[in-house]
Motif scaffolding. Structure first.
Motif, PDB file in Angstrom:
ATOM      1  N   ARG A 119      33.331  40.193  31.760  1.00  0.00           N
ATOM      2  CA  ARG A 119      33.986  39.783  33.000  1.00  0.00           C
ATOM      3  C   ARG A 119      35.378  39.209  32.739  1.00  0.00           C
ATOM      4  N   ALA A 120      36.126  39.048  33.826  1.00  0.00           N
ATOM      5  CA  ALA A 120      37.420  38.369  33.763  1.00  0.00           C
ATOM      6  C   ALA A 120      37.175  36.875  33.818  1.00  0.00           C
ATOM      7  N   PHE A 121      37.955  36.107  33.054  1.00  0.00           N
ATOM      8  CA  PHE A 121      37.782  34.654  33.081  1.00  0.00           C
ATOM      9  C   PHE A 121      39.123  33.948  32.996  1.00  0.00           C
ATOM     10  N   LEU A 122      39.398  33.117  33.994  1.00  0.00           N
ATOM     11  CA  LEU A 122      40.534  32.210  33.984  1.00  0.00           C
ATOM     12  C   LEU A 122      40.007  30.832  34.358  1.00  0.00           C
ATOM     13  N   PRO A 123      40.433  29.766  33.698  1.00  0.00           N
ATOM     14  CA  PRO A 123      39.917  28.428  33.997  1.00  0.00           C
ATOM     15  C   PRO A 123      40.472  27.880  35.306  1.00  0.00           C
ATOM     16  N   VAL A 124      39.625  27.250  36.106  1.00  0.00           N
ATOM     17  CA  VAL A 124      40.100  26.562  37.305  1.00  0.00           C
ATOM     18  C   VAL A 124      41.071  25.475  36.864  1.00  0.00           C
ATOM     19  N   GLY A 125      42.214  25.417  37.510  1.00  0.00           N
ATOM     20  CA  GLY A 125      43.268  24.496  37.101  1.00  0.00           C
ATOM     21  C   GLY A 125      44.307  25.160  36.228  1.00  0.00           C
ATOM     22  N   GLY A 126      44.017  26.390  35.782  1.00  0.00           N
ATOM     23  CA  GLY A 126      44.972  27.125  34.969  1.00  0.00           C
ATOM     24  C   GLY A 126      46.067  27.734  35.825  1.00  0.00           C
ATOM     25  N   MET A 127      47.189  28.024  35.204  1.00  0.00           N
ATOM     26  CA  MET A 127      48.320  28.611  35.913  1.00  0.00           C
ATOM     27  C   MET A 127      48.752  29.923  35.277  1.00  0.00           C
ATOM     28  N   SER A 128      49.193  30.841  36.120  1.00  0.00           N
ATOM     29  CA  SER A 128      49.723  32.123  35.661  1.00  0.00           C
ATOM     30  C   SER A 128      51.042  32.364  36.379  1.00  0.00           C
ATOM     31  N   GLU A 129      52.073  32.708  35.628  1.00  0.00           N
ATOM     32  CA  GLU A 129      53.367  32.993  36.248  1.00  0.00           C
ATOM     33  C   GLU A 129      53.222  34.154  37.229  1.00  0.00           C
ATOM     34  N   MET A 130      53.913  34.067  38.336  1.00  0.00           N
ATOM     35  CA  MET A 130      53.696  35.004  39.442  1.00  0.00           C
ATOM     36  C   MET A 130      53.864  36.463  39.056  1.00  0.00           C
ATOM     37  N   VAL A 211      44.357  35.555  47.155  1.00  0.00           N
ATOM     38  CA  VAL A 211      43.000  35.781  46.657  1.00  0.00           C
ATOM     39  C   VAL A 211      43.007  37.088  45.874  1.00  0.00           C
ATOM     40  N   SER A 212      42.196  37.154  44.821  1.00  0.00           N
ATOM     41  CA  SER A 212      42.182  38.357  44.001  1.00  0.00           C
ATOM     42  C   SER A 212      40.776  38.699  43.529  1.00  0.00           C
ATOM     43  N   VAL A 213      40.603  39.955  43.176  1.00  0.00           N
ATOM     44  CA  VAL A 213      39.381  40.464  42.559  1.00  0.00           C
ATOM     45  C   VAL A 213      39.757  40.930  41.167  1.00  0.00           C
ATOM     46  N   SER A 214      39.072  40.428  40.148  1.00  0.00           N
ATOM     47  CA  SER A 214      39.427  40.760  38.758  1.00  0.00           C
ATOM     48  C   SER A 214      38.208  41.233  37.982  1.00  0.00           C
ATOM     49  N   GLY A 215      38.456  42.151  37.052  1.00  0.00           N
ATOM     50  CA  GLY A 215      37.373  42.654  36.223  1.00  0.00           C
ATOM     51  C   GLY A 215      37.895  43.467  35.063  1.00  0.00           C
ATOM     52  N   PRO A 216      37.015  43.833  34.144  1.00  0.00           N
ATOM     53  CA  PRO A 216      37.441  44.622  32.982  1.00  0.00           C
ATOM     54  C   PRO A 216      37.867  46.023  33.370  1.00  0.00           C
ATOM     55  N   LYS A 217      38.802  46.563  32.598  1.00  0.00           N
ATOM     56  CA  LYS A 217      39.344  47.898  32.844  1.00  0.00           C
ATOM     57  C   LYS A 217      38.251  48.959  32.918  1.00  0.00           C
ATOM     58  N   VAL A 218      37.183  48.775  32.152  1.00  0.00           N
ATOM     59  CA  VAL A 218      36.121  49.791  32.118  1.00  0.00           C
ATOM     60  C   VAL A 218      35.424  49.922  33.468  1.00  0.00           C
ATOM     61  N   ARG A 219      35.482  48.857  34.293  1.00  0.00           N
ATOM     62  CA  ARG A 219      34.879  48.939  35.636  1.00  0.00           C
ATOM     63  C   ARG A 219      35.940  49.036  36.731  1.00  0.00           C
ATOM     64  N   MET A 220      37.115  48.453  36.474  1.00  0.00           N
ATOM     65  CA  MET A 220      38.174  48.435  37.484  1.00  0.00           C
ATOM     66  C   MET A 220      39.087  49.643  37.294  1.00  0.00           C
ATOM     67  N   ASP A 221      38.560  50.825  37.548  1.00  0.00           N
ATOM     68  CA  ASP A 221      39.402  52.020  37.478  1.00  0.00           C
ATOM     69  C   ASP A 221      40.165  52.167  38.791  1.00  0.00           C
ATOM     70  N   GLU A 222      40.940  53.225  38.925  1.00  0.00           N
ATOM     71  CA  GLU A 222      41.791  53.403  40.103  1.00  0.00           C
ATOM     72  C   GLU A 222      40.991  53.440  41.395  1.00  0.00           C
ATOM     73  N   LYS A 223      39.863  54.142  41.380  1.00  0.00           N
ATOM     74  CA  LYS A 223      39.036  54.231  42.593  1.00  0.00           C
ATOM     75  C   LYS A 223      38.449  52.877  42.955  1.00  0.00           C
ATOM     76  N   ALA A 224      37.987  52.141  41.949  1.00  0.00           N
ATOM     77  CA  ALA A 224      37.410  50.825  42.203  1.00  0.00           C
ATOM     78  C   ALA A 224      38.452  49.872  42.763  1.00  0.00           C
ATOM     79  N   MET A 225      39.662  49.889  42.192  1.00  0.00           N
ATOM     80  CA  MET A 225      40.708  48.992  42.676  1.00  0.00           C
ATOM     81  C   MET A 225      41.114  49.331  44.102  1.00  0.00           C
ATOM     82  N   GLU A 226      41.129  50.601  44.441  1.00  0.00           N
ATOM     83  CA  GLU A 226      41.449  50.994  45.809  1.00  0.00           C
ATOM     84  C   GLU A 226      40.363  50.496  46.768  1.00  0.00           C
ATOM     85  N   ARG A 227      39.113  50.658  46.368  1.00  0.00           N
ATOM     86  CA  ARG A 227      37.990  50.226  47.208  1.00  0.00           C
ATOM     87  C   ARG A 227      37.969  48.699  47.364  1.00  0.00           C
TER      88      ARG A 227
END
Length: 247
Positions: A119-130, A211-227
């Motif tokens: 799975r994707a993991f980012l810590p709550v309280g963490g920051m990512s440049e836009m 808000v975002s949906v995140s996941g590994p490339k093996v599951r988040m292919d083009e069709k999945a990201m569109e859906r």
């Protein structure tokens, strides 16, 4: 602490929030302060729980996220959004992130995890440049031109081979969000991780978060990201409406 010490410590906290994962020497250079003084303030901030050290680099702690999760009017964006985030997680089965802007970064204030072991993991309280994340590009896409222009004039730190690396690439990404309705990030923040993001709008129509949906490339292919993107647009609209009522 004296007033001057508080000002210096606050300045360092701001620099860490802007940079994330920044070392002592670089902080001293940016703050134009002696390394010995910077180190003393950093240890004080660490003891207070505002920052943490990871392999010699300083970053904002989750405590900041917990405090800044509280928004105007006594309402909590996290509380308003959480039912929709939970449903979105069940519908997509991937990790859901709720973020708000802080300087040039997006601050993660809530994460709804997937049951998938990979799975994707980012810590709550963490920051990512836009420019590095789907939430940030989505937020900028709904921002005033002056906000986008100011961001584009800043530095574009590259964290992977796919990170947006300049004003022109950012402009293309923002135009794509406006055309598609949501942002797509293909391994721009972490290798092997993809995400889709959508802005959350306040009463005036200006963005208050994303808000975002995140996941590994093996599951988040083009069709999945569109859906998932289509699901995300619907969820973001519902959260924005609920937030506008709560505000």
């Amino acid at each position: 602490m004296t007033i001057n010490s508080v000002v210096c410590a606050t300045r360092l906290l701001e620099l860490i929030a802007d940079a994330q994962n920044v070392g002592l020497s670089e902080l001293a250079r940016r703050a134009a302060m002696p390394k010995s003084s910077v180190q003393r303030y950093l240890l004080t901030l660490e003891d207070a729980g505002w920052i943490k050290n990871s392999d010699g680099a300083w970053e904002i702690s989750s405590r900041v996220g917990e405090i800044f999760a509280q928004e105007k009017g006594g309402q909590n964006l996290r509380e308003v959004a959480l039912p929709f985030l939970n449903k979105l997680q069940l519908d997509t089965t991937e990790t859901i992130h709720l973020s708000v802007p802080r300087g040039r970064s997006m601050l993660l204030i809530e994460r709804v995890d997937t049951s998938h072991p990979l799975r994707a993991f980012l810590p709550v309280g963490g920051m990512s440049e836009m420019h590095t994340c789907a939430s940030g590009v989505a937020y900028l896409s709904a921002s005033h031109e002056a906000v986008i222009r100011e961001y584009a004039e800043g530095a574009f730190r590259k964290v992977t081979q796919n990170t947006i690396d300049g004003a022109s690439a950012l402009d293309d990404a923002i135009n794509e969000v406006k055309r598609r309705g949501f942002a797509i990030n293909d391994q721009g923040l972490n290798e092997g991780i993809c995400s889709v993001g959508c802005p959350l709008l306040g009463v005036t129509g200006s963005p208050v978060g994303a808000v975002s949906v995140s996941g590994p490339k093996v599951r988040m292919d083009e069709k999945a990201m569109e859906r998932y993107g289509e699901m995300l647009v619907s969820a973001a609209r519902q959260i924005s409406e609920a937030w506008s009522v709560a505000s």
